[in-house]
Design a protein around this motif. Structure first.
Motif, short mmCIF file in Angstrom:
data_model
loop_
_atom_site.label_atom_id
_atom_site.label_comp_id
_atom_site.label_asym_id
_atom_site.label_seq_id
_atom_site.Cartn_x
_atom_site.Cartn_y
_atom_site.Cartn_z
N LEU A 1 0.79 -1.44 0.06
CA LEU A 1 0.03 -0.05 0.03
C LEU A 1 0.81 1.16 -0.08
CD1 LEU A 1 -2.73 -1.23 2.40
CD2 LEU A 1 -2.87 -0.93 0.02
N VAL A 2 1.86 1.36 1.07
CA VAL A 2 2.43 2.72 1.08
C VAL A 2 3.44 2.47 2.16
CG1 VAL A 2 1.22 3.61 2.91
CG2 VAL A 2 2.13 5.13 1.02
N ARG A 3 4.62 3.51 1.91
CA ARG A 3 5.56 3.45 3.19
C ARG A 3 5.32 4.97 3.26
NH1 ARG A 3 11.44 1.64 3.30
NH2 ARG A 3 12.01 2.46 5.15
N GLU A 4 5.14 5.16 4.82
CA GLU A 4 4.58 6.50 5.13
C GLU A 4 5.60 6.63 6.35
OE1 GLU A 4 1.50 8.00 4.37
OE2 GLU A 4 2.26 9.75 5.52
N GLY A 5 6.66 7.54 6.17
CA GLY A 5 7.62 7.61 6.88
C GLY A 5 8.73 6.44 7.15
N ARG A 6 8.48 6.07 8.66
CA ARG A 6 9.20 4.78 8.77
C ARG A 6 8.21 3.41 8.97
NH1 ARG A 6 12.24 6.33 14.12
NH2 ARG A 6 10.78 7.96 13.99
N VAL A 7 6.88 3.69 8.22
CA VAL A 7 5.81 2.77 8.54
C VAL A 7 5.50 2.00 7.23
CG1 VAL A 7 3.68 2.02 9.56
CG2 VAL A 7 5.08 3.86 10.77
N GLU A 8 5.68 0.82 7.08
CA GLU A 8 5.13 0.14 5.58
C GLU A 8 3.94 -0.57 5.97
OE1 GLU A 8 8.27 -0.85 2.80
OE2 GLU A 8 9.58 -1.10 4.84
N TRP A 9 3.00 -0.27 4.88
CA TRP A 9 1.58 -0.72 5.02
C TRP A 9 1.39 -1.89 3.73
CZ3 TRP A 9 -2.18 -0.27 8.73
CH2 TRP A 9 -1.69 0.81 9.81
N LEU A 10 0.97 -2.99 4.19
CA LEU A 10 0.54 -3.86 3.03
C LEU A 10 -0.78 -4.76 3.62
CD1 LEU A 10 1.86 -6.58 4.17
CD2 LEU A 10 3.98 -5.63 3.42
N VAL A 11 -1.48 -5.48 2.55
CA VAL A 11 -2.51 -6.13 2.84
C VAL A 11 -1.80 -7.62 3.01
CG1 VAL A 11 -4.73 -7.11 1.82
CG2 VAL A 11 -4.20 -4.89 1.18
N SER A 12 -2.39 -8.40 4.03
CA SER A 12 -1.67 -9.69 4.38
C SER A 12 -1.89 -10.54 3.08
CB SER A 12 -2.56 -10.37 5.39
OG SER A 12 -2.16 -9.67 6.59
N PHE A 13 -0.71 -11.44 2.80
CA PHE A 13 -0.65 -12.20 1.84
C PHE A 13 -1.60 -13.68 2.22
CE2 PHE A 13 1.22 -16.39 0.11
CZ PHE A 13 1.02 -16.06 -1.20
N ALA A 14 -1.47 -13.81 3.32
CA ALA A 14 -2.20 -14.89 4.01
C ALA A 14 -3.20 -14.37 5.28
CB ALA A 14 -1.29 -16.24 4.28
N PRO A 15 -4.12 -13.85 5.03
CA PRO A 15 -4.98 -13.26 5.93
C PRO A 15 -5.44 -14.14 6.99
CG PRO A 15 -6.21 -13.07 4.15
CD PRO A 15 -4.81 -13.64 3.60
N ILE A 16 -5.65 -13.84 8.11
CA ILE A 16 -6.29 -14.70 9.23
C ILE A 16 -7.66 -14.20 9.27
CG2 ILE A 16 -6.52 -15.05 11.68
CD1 ILE A 16 -3.41 -14.39 12.05
N ALA A 17 -7.81 -12.88 9.02
CA ALA A 17 -9.41 -12.27 9.14
C ALA A 17 -9.58 -11.32 7.89
CB ALA A 17 -9.42 -11.51 10.43
N PRO A 18 -11.12 -11.19 7.46
CA PRO A 18 -11.32 -10.45 6.44
C PRO A 18 -10.38 -8.98 6.21
CG PRO A 18 -13.20 -11.31 7.48
CD PRO A 18 -12.01 -11.43 8.61
N ALA A 19 -10.08 -8.77 5.08
CA ALA A 19 -9.61 -7.29 4.66
C ALA A 19 -8.43 -6.88 5.79
CB ALA A 19 -10.48 -6.17 4.67
#
Ligand SMILES: [Zn+2]
Length: 333
Positions: A210-228
């Motif tokens: 999704l994005v790298r915001e400062g020192r934080v990187e966001w992504l959608v789980s490849f193998a999610p435990i829960a929805p979205a």
């Protein structure tokens, strides 16, 4: 180079009406960090958007709420003086106090604001989130200073009844303990190079990043435990107790974007877990999961089935790549 592992299974059956052969595709994915597996099944509307009048329900249960302004002082416990001489930790509108129903030697609850009995996900703001996170970080620091054995901190949320919250009034929950939870333990055992390789692989593919915001990187789980389910990684710190104001603001920014985006998708209930390892754990990036839960409605279907609860196996009908496509603009705006 890290290979994201997946297996395609096919279920075949005869259609009840036409007698034709039906094939259903099930994708089994392996989480690259902990090795748990997750099933991505074809979309069939398992997570319908909210239709429940949450505002009316809020009005109905508010007269008994212990976290609202006229009762919070009287009905919530105070911290021992060794942890905080004031008994409660206040940051902005956020107010933190011990969890009356403790799950560990140090369990706390922090409301975003006593005045916010009803806080739909579309109305979360960075200010509310940052202040509440700051209260939680203050608590983790204070507990660790008072009790050096308590090194495992997590910041968590359940929002609305389907996610496990017994109280309607929105809040976070903090746990600081001398031992990890199962997932804290499993994550802390992951070699540092695995985290680096996973983030590299996701950045390169871009399908779920999704994005790298400062020192934080966001992504959608490849193998999610829960929805979205989304994950965030903060390189350079291993515990919530090590978060400074700048990192708190960066995390609050991403979490607010996630919650506002969930609201756009029609979801109003979520869980959050920020998995701390002991402060100073070399190569461990502080990381979190946030995921939607079923919406509240009479006779609702829980999204937590025998698979999640008893097999520790995720099963979702929202493909992670579709979730990423729907959320990406929100994160880059
Ligand atoms: Zn309330």
């Amino acid at each position: 180079m890290l290979e994201l592992e997946r297996t395609i299974l096919t279920a075949e059956m005869i259609a009840p009406d036409t007698g034709e052969l039906i094939s259903t595709r099930i994708e089994v994915r392996v989480d690259p960090l902990t090795g748990h597996t997750s099933r991505i099944v074809p979309s069939r509307g398992l997570m319908p958007p909210n239709e429940f009048d949450l505002e009316a329900f809020a009005r109905e249960n508010q007269p008994r709420c212990p976290f609202c302004p006229d009762r919070i002082e009287r009905l919530t416990p105070r911290l021992p003086s060794a942890i905080d001489p004031d008994g409660r930790i206040a940051r902005g509108e956020a107010l933190l106090f011990p969890n009356l129903h403790a799950y560990s030697s140090h369990s706390c609850v922090s409301v975003y604001s006593p005045r916010l009995h009803y806080l739909p996900l579309g109305q979360f703001t960075e200010r509310l989130m940052a202040d509440n996170l700051a209260a939680q970080v203050g608590y983790a620091k204070a507990v660790m200073a008072a009790e050096p054995d308590a090194r495992w901190a997590s910041i968590n949320a359940h929002h609305m009844l389907p996610s496990g919250s017994s109280l309607f009034h929105p809040h976070l929950q903090g746990v600081v303990d001398c031992r990890p939870t199962t997932l804290q333990r499993l994550l802390a055992q992951v070699p540092a190079a695995h985290f680096v390789a996973y983030l590299d692989a996701e950045r390169r593919s871009g399908e779920r990043f999704l994005v790298r915001e400062g020192r934080v990187e966001w992504l959608v789980s490849f193998a999610p435990i829960a929805p979205a389910e989304l994950r965030a990684f903060v390189v350079g710190v291993s515990s919530p107790a090590e978060l400074d104001d700048e990192l708190i603001a960066e995390l609050a920014n991403g979490l607010t974007r996630a919650l506002n985006a969930y609201a756009e998708l029609g979801y109003e209930s979520f869980n959050l877990a920020m998995y701390g390892a002991p402060p100073g754990t070399a190569g461990y990036p502080l990381n979190l999961r946030i995921a939607c839960r079923s919406n509240l409605r009479p006779f609702y279907r829980s999204d937590s089935t025998f698979l999640e609860r008893l097999h520790w196996e995720g099963a979702v009908d929202l493909a992670p790549e579709d979730v990423a496509d729907r959320l990406r603009d929100r994160f880059r705006a």
